[in-house]
Design an enzyme around this catalytic site. Structure first.
Site, PDB file in Angstrom:
ATOM      1  N   TYR A 114       7.251  11.326  -5.328  1.00  0.00           N
ATOM      2  CA  TYR A 114       6.997   9.904  -5.077  1.00  0.00           C
ATOM      3  C   TYR A 114       8.309   9.153  -4.870  1.00  0.00           C
ATOM      4  O   TYR A 114       8.472   8.407  -3.893  1.00  0.00           O
ATOM      5  CB  TYR A 114       6.220   9.317  -6.246  1.00  0.00           C
ATOM      6  CG  TYR A 114       6.091   7.817  -6.211  1.00  0.00           C
ATOM      7  CD1 TYR A 114       5.263   7.193  -5.286  1.00  0.00           C
ATOM      8  CD2 TYR A 114       6.799   7.013  -7.116  1.00  0.00           C
ATOM      9  CE1 TYR A 114       5.146   5.801  -5.253  1.00  0.00           C
ATOM     10  CE2 TYR A 114       6.673   5.633  -7.085  1.00  0.00           C
ATOM     11  CZ  TYR A 114       5.859   5.038  -6.159  1.00  0.00           C
ATOM     12  OH  TYR A 114       5.747   3.672  -6.119  1.00  0.00           O
TER      13      TYR A 114
ATOM     14  N   ALA B 273       0.838  -1.201   0.000  1.00  0.00           N
ATOM     15  CA  ALA B 273       0.000   0.000   0.000  1.00  0.00           C
ATOM     16  C   ALA B 273       0.873   1.252   0.000  1.00  0.00           C
ATOM     17  O   ALA B 273       1.875   1.332   0.719  1.00  0.00           O
ATOM     18  CB  ALA B 273      -0.916  -0.004   1.217  1.00  0.00           C
TER      19      ALA B 273
ATOM     20  N   LYS C   9       9.813   7.282  -1.379  1.00  0.00           N
ATOM     21  CA  LYS C   9      10.211   5.879  -1.305  1.00  0.00           C
ATOM     22  C   LYS C   9      11.640   5.743  -0.773  1.00  0.00           C
ATOM     23  O   LYS C   9      11.938   4.849   0.034  1.00  0.00           O
ATOM     24  CB  LYS C   9      10.094   5.229  -2.686  1.00  0.00           C
ATOM     25  CG  LYS C   9       8.663   4.971  -3.142  1.00  0.00           C
ATOM     26  CD  LYS C   9       8.008   3.858  -2.321  1.00  0.00           C
ATOM     27  CE  LYS C   9       6.689   3.420  -2.900  1.00  0.00           C
ATOM     28  NZ  LYS C   9       6.069   2.306  -2.148  1.00  0.00           N
TER      29      LYS C   9
END
Length: 318
Positions: free
Chosen positions: A140, A71, A144
């Site tokens: 993004y 997720a 990460k």
């Protein structure tokens, strides 16, 4: 609290999550699915609500020895957040760190974290490896990379075994986004001005990625390791379109167009980043996971595209 034999999968209703849960059950694992809300017909599911720093994972972690964290907040096509970077960090960084800390306290043995090749960067002149210095370029990718670092700190403090996987674009039955749009265009016989592009990109079929995740759960030496994982084939954008056309049983319609002219049109349309993903190279070397975990992609690109085409037509999209 003591751990049990099960595997908790977050993002279980997603594209990769559904395929992973099926594979885990088929290989004899007990699966618990963490969903945002409870759904009918899923007795092995638990609701955790929105993912963030305050998510309570305790019930979800009962009776599991491993966690696969899929997720995440991924690419948002129509961004409405006032501060997108902060929202990526809230979900991807803070939410994952909280999960890892609670998992360690619950006695979970291993956490497999689904990261992204975007941690390495957006383009290559030679294939990326695990030894390359991370150079994420968007919110993004940065979230990460920050999450990978946070998980390493939790592992050092608690003994939780963390394995990180960085895949490229994932395709297969159930795929969405740009890959599905490309399939729509090819299936309908619409012309694509991509014949003049000369690039090389790595992809991964969802079945290959799922196999790699199962290896990361079950193999002791995967603890503390980060792996780049792909199909092991490099394909140009026009060759991908041709391969898709063969899988779909249609004729490809590729037209020549100078890349510079494509870039000019994309810039005028505000689509520079989208075109860069079509025209640029992004290659990765998966030798480390093949060597250390004895993992090999079971599906070739042609086989993966054939499976994806069968699913596509089963949805009556074309």
């Amino acid at each position: 609290m003591t751990s049990g034999p099960g595997v908790l999968v977050t993002g279980a209703t997603g594209f990769v999550g559904r395929a992973l849960c099926e594979a885990l059950v088929a290989s004899g694992h007990q699966v618990k699915r963490a969903n945002r809300t409870l759904q009918l017909g899923q007795p092995d599911a638990v609701a955790v609500g929105e993912i963030g720093p305050d998510t309570d994972w305790r019930t979800a972690l009962e009776g599991v020895s491993s966690v696969v964290h899929l997720a995440a907040r991924t690419h948002v096509l129509r961004e409405i957040a006032a501060d997108p970077s902060a929202e990526y960090r809230r979900v991807n960084l803070d939410g994952t760190r909280g999960l890892a800390q609670m998992a360690a306290r619950a006695g979970v043995r291993r956490l497999v974290f689904m990261s992204s090749i975007k941690v390495n960067g957006e383009a290559t002149e030679r294939p990326f490896t695990e030894d390359d210095v991370p150079r994420p370029e968007d919110a993004y990718g940065r979230s990460k990379w920050e999450t990978e670092q946070a998980l390493a700190r939790v592992a050092a403090e608690t003994g939780l075994q963390v394995t990180v996987l960085r895949p490229p674009l994932v395709y297969g039955p159930g795929v969405k986004g740009n890959f599905l749009r490309l399939m729509d265009i090819v299936a309908r016989g619409m012309p694509l001005p991509l014949a003049s592009i000369e690039n090389r990109r790595s992809l991964i079929y969802v079945g290959n990625l799922v196999d790699a995740i199962v290896k990361a759960i079950d193999t002791p030496c995967a603890a503390g390791r980060t792996y780049l994982v792909s199909d092991g084939e490099y394909v140009s954008t026009p060759d991908l379109a041709r391969a898709l056309a063969r899988a779909l049983g249609v004729r490809p319609r590729l037209l020549p167009c100078p890349p510079a002219l494509l870039m000019l049109g994309a810039a005028l349309a505000g689509k520079r980043a989208e075109l860069a993903r079509l025209t640029g190279s992004l290659q990765m070397d998966s030798a480390a996971i093949q060597r250390e975990l004895d993992w090999r992609p079971r599906f070739t690109l042609a086989q993966g595209l054939a499976e994806t085409a069968r699913w596509y037509y089963s949805q009556s999209r074309a």
